[in-house]
Each structure stands twice: as structure tokens, then as C-alpha cells.
Design an enzyme around this catalytic site. Structure first.
Site, PDB file in Angstrom:
ATOM      1  N   PHE A   1       0.862  -1.184   0.000  1.00  0.00           N
ATOM      2  CA  PHE A   1       0.000   0.000   0.000  1.00  0.00           C
ATOM      3  C   PHE A   1       0.892   1.225   0.000  1.00  0.00           C
ATOM      4  CE2 PHE A   1      -2.297   3.598   1.565  1.00  0.00           C
ATOM      5  CZ  PHE A   1      -3.483   3.524   0.853  1.00  0.00           C
TER       6      PHE A   1
ATOM      7  N   ASP B   1       9.290   2.912   2.031  1.00  0.00           N
ATOM      8  CA  ASP B   1       8.104   3.708   2.340  1.00  0.00           C
ATOM      9  C   ASP B   1       7.857   3.593   3.843  1.00  0.00           C
ATOM     10  OD1 ASP B   1       5.678   4.887   2.748  1.00  0.00           O
ATOM     11  OD2 ASP B   1       4.668   3.931   1.030  1.00  0.00           O
TER      12      ASP B   1
ATOM     13  N   LYS C   1       2.212  10.935   7.204  1.00  0.00           N
ATOM     14  CA  LYS C   1       1.380  10.666   8.387  1.00  0.00           C
ATOM     15  C   LYS C   1       1.849  11.422   9.650  1.00  0.00           C
ATOM     16  CE  LYS C   1      -1.262   6.831   6.819  1.00  0.00           C
ATOM     17  NZ  LYS C   1      -0.806   5.989   5.701  1.00  0.00           N
TER      18      LYS C   1
END
Ligand SMILES: *Cc1c(COP(=O)(O)O)cnc(C)c1O
Length: 409
Positions: free
Chosen positions: A150, A235, A264
């Protein structure tokens, strides 16, 4: 219900004007502090999702809110057409925080806003580096990614998703990606060829259910990338910034990626802030005019991002994630031996839990948790993820886990 002219006014007023691309749990939050949130009726909930790890330091951390408030009174947006007084300090601080974890003595920072933009930026940098520096034939660059990944929702990123729901109906897709099984270093080695410019991986697959690879995987990937002279892009958007008990997940295996994407928690749960951090000789291919963002590196984002880096500098957040994480995983292991859950996995203050699909779906479990005052989210199927704020009190963590035990009965 179909809307018709002259339809009942009340019924119309209750019809959502939101596009239906989410199916949220039935709660309307109105206030939050630390690990606790309240809904519009004043009911209290323990937040065990923490904005998918955007709220690593809890809701409205005083130092982050203070930094944002001070900045709101001074300068909020300049655009990158001009400099501002926090842009270099933010880049310096983030580069310093990341330096031990990433290749190159003096990493560069490229600020963006959302995680997907950071991933897109890393993809563009890797391709351009591949053509300009590695001499890959024009238009031929490939990037190897993992099954179950993802990395966000843009058309290029969903081009290499293996989740049908994320992909179906959104083609034509961006070429230049090769998908290999996750945690299989040999499959990765076999996929590398003269067109490969980078390997893009999550060091821990968050959305996939907090999947932690075996300890020899990331070191093997690093070695493969070095042998082939290709970039390793980690990531760390969900795994980074304290969640795993280290500042960055790659540090768990002493692996330094060439580039990492952050997002985030970098925005402290206040504003979207993302960045690509890594090798100077790679990021410097993005010369003026080749890439940009109107909001990337804006003063408010930099003020909050700087305060986030300061929270991580001392290492106390990371230590707290390790200590609370050990407690979390031991309690989950007890639940697994009692047969309440099928299994759990994870690292630091981050866990994926599989429940018996014959008993409950992840969604049903999250609904039961909501009724018991716990906010959690299924990742898919019968898997839920627990990622409370690192600042949560141990008693509150225990209370949430007690309620999880009750919800599973
Ligand atoms: C959330 C996430 C993204 C995308 O971030 P957005 O801010 O939603 O665009 C990318 N990669 C990983 C690993 C993520 O968890």
C-alpha cells in the site's frame, strides 16, 4: 432511497452529500486529547487507530499545538516561489534525524504534503536518476514493488497495487512496475534487470495487516540493490517516526535505504506533511522546474514538522513504543493462547490481529469495539490493526485490551 422532486424534506436532510468512497464506523467525533476522543454526545473512546499512525504523539500534543498556534499568528503560506524562515531549519532538522538511518552522509529533504505525493516524488526521482545517472534506456525504467503493498491512491500508485478494489476501473495504468512476492528475496533478485532503477517497499506492511518480514529479508534486499546498483526506497509513511520502537522501521534490521518516504505522523495530526529524505546525489536530479508542490514545505507545515522532529530527537517516544509494545504483544499472545484470537503479529506499538473469520469479520469486531468505547479499524477480511498513540497511558492501553477481550467473547 431515490431522490424525487418534492421528496420528504427531513429524509432529504439526512441524505449524505459525501461521495461514498468510505464506509466509516457510526460515530461522530467532536473532541480529542491524547489517546482519548469524544463523540458529539460526549461518549468517550480510546483511540487505538491513531489516524493510521498520523497521531503517533496523540491528539493535540501540547508542543505540536503550541508550534502551530505560534505559526498561525506569524506566517502560514509563502509558496516555494519564495523562501521562508522555517524551510531550511525544517530540512536541517529532518535530515539530522534521518541521517543515521539513510544512505549518504548529508541527506537531502524534499517536502510534500500527503504520503502519496511523497511516493510519487520518490518514483520520479528514481526514474530521473536512472536515466540521467545510470544511463537506463529512455522510457524503459522499471521499479520493483511487493505484493500486498500500500503506497497510496494516485493513478500511478494504484497501477502497481495488488488490491483489486484499489485498481479495478481505474486503468489505463502507468507502466514500469514489476510486482514480486513480499518477503521473498530470491524472487526479487530474479526480477532485477538492466531496466531496474529502484526497489520500493514498506519495511513493515501496515495496510496488509502489520506484516513484519523475516529478519534476513531487508538486509538481503539491501544487498541485491547494492549488487545491481539500484536504489532501495523504503516507504516509512506508516512505519516511521517512532511507531516500531525505532525512529524508522529499517533501523530494526540496520538497513539504510537510499531514499525514504515519510508522511502521516510528520504532520503531528495537525496538518498534512510528507517528505522524501535521502541521498543527495539522487534527489539533486530534481533541478528547478522539474517537480514541485504549491503547499509543500509551507510555513505551518514546517513549524509542526520541526516540533515533531524535536519530539523524536531524545528517543523517549521510541523507548516508550518499545516498552508499551512489549506489553501489547504479550497481552495479545495470551489472548491467542486462550483462543480469543487466531494470531497476532507486529513490532513496537503496532499489531495486526487475525480473528476467526467464522466467528467475526474485522468490521464486526470494530463495531463491537466501538460500542465498548474503543476506536479501531479493520484492514481487510478478519484482520484488525492496533496502533494507539505512543503517548497512551499503560492503564488506558490495558483498558482497551480488556475491552477487546470482551468484544471477542
Ligand atoms: C498512508 C500511506 C500512504 C499514503 O499516504 P496518504 O497521505 O494517504 O496519501 C503511503 N504509504 C504508506 C505505507 C501508507 O501507510
Amino acid at each position: 432511497m431515490t431522490a424525487t422532486a418534492g421528496a420528504d424534506v427531513d429524509a432529504d436532510a439526512h441524505r449524505s452529500r459525501l461521495a461514498p468512497n468510505y464506509a466509516p464506523l457510526p460515530v461522530q467525533l467532536a473532541w480529542a486529547s491524547g489517546a482519548w476522543a469524544r463523540d458529539v454526545r460526549g461518549r468517550a473512546y480510546i483511540d487505538m487507530l491513531a489516524g493510521y499512525s498520523s497521531l503517533n504523539f496523540g491528539h493535540r500534543h501540547p508542543a505540536l499545538v503550541a508550534a502551530a498556534h505560534a505559526q498561525l499568528d506569524r506566517l502560514t503560506l509563502s509558496s516555494r516561489a519564495f523562501g521562508h524562515d522555517l524551510l531550511e531549519p525544517f530540512a536541517d532538522a529532518l535530515a539530522r534525524l534521518a541521517a543515521p538511518a539513510v544512505r549518504g552522509d548529508e541527506p537531502l529533504v524534499l517536502p510534500m504534503n500527503t504520503g502519496a505525493e511523497a511516493v510519487e516524488t520518490a518514483i520520479k526521482a528514481a526514474r530521473k536518476w536512472g536515466y540521467d545517472v545510470r544511463g537506463v534506456a529512455p522510457e524503459r525504467a522499471t521499479i520493483i514493488v511487493a505484493d500486498g503493498n500500500f503506497h497510496g491512491r494516485t493513478t500511478t500508485i494504484v497501477s502497481f497495487s495488488t488490491d483489486d478494489q484499489a485498481r479495478d476501473g481505474f486503468g489505463p495504468f502507468t507502466p514500469g512496475f514489476k510486482v514480486v512476492p513480499y518477503a521473498d528475496a530470491e524472487a526479487l533478485r530474479a526480477a532485477v534487470d538492466e531496466t531496474t532503477v529502484a526497489v520500493l517497499l514498506e519495511p513493515v506492511q501496515g495496510e496488509q495487516g502489520v506484516v513484519v518480514p523475516p529478519p534476513d529479508y531487508l538486509p538481503a534486499v539491501r544487498a541485491i540493490c547494492d549488487d545491481a546498483g539500484v536504489l532501495l526506497i523504503a516507504d516509512e509513511i506508516q512505519s516511521g517516526l517512532g511507531r516500531t520502537g525505532t525512529t524508522f522501521a529499517c533501523e530494526l534490521w540496520d538497513v539504510q535505504p537510499d531514499l525514504m518516504t515519510l508522511g502521516k505522523a510528520l504532520g503531528g495530526g495537525i496538518v498534512p506533511v510528507s517528505a522524501v529524505v535521502g541521498r543527495e546525489d539522487v534527489l539533486e536530479v530534481l533541478s528547478p522546474g522539474t517537480h514541485g508542490s504549491t503547499f509543500g514545505g509551507n510555513p505551518l507545515a514546517c513549524a509542526v514538522g520541526l516540533a515533531v522532529v524535536e519530539l523524536l530527537e531524545g528517543g523517549t517516544m521510541q523507548a516508550r513504543a518499545r516498552a508499551l509494545g512489549a506489553h501489547l504483544h504479550s497481552r495479545l499472545a495470551t489472548m491467542a493462547s486462550a483462543g480469543l484470537i487466531e494470531r497476532s503479529r507486529g513490532v513496537g506499538l503496532w499489531a495486526g490481529i487475525d480473528v476467526d473469520p467464522g466467528h467475526l469479520t474485522g468490521r464486526e469486531l470494530c463495531e463491537r469495539l466501538l460500542e465498548r468505547g474503543v476506536l479501531a479499524k479493520d484492514t481487510h477480511g478478519s484482520t484488525i490493526r492496533l496502533a494507539p498513540p505512543i503517548t497512551i497511558d499503560e492503564q488506558d492501553l490495558d483498558l482497551a485490551l480488556d475491552r477487546l477481550g470482551q468484544a471477542l467473547c
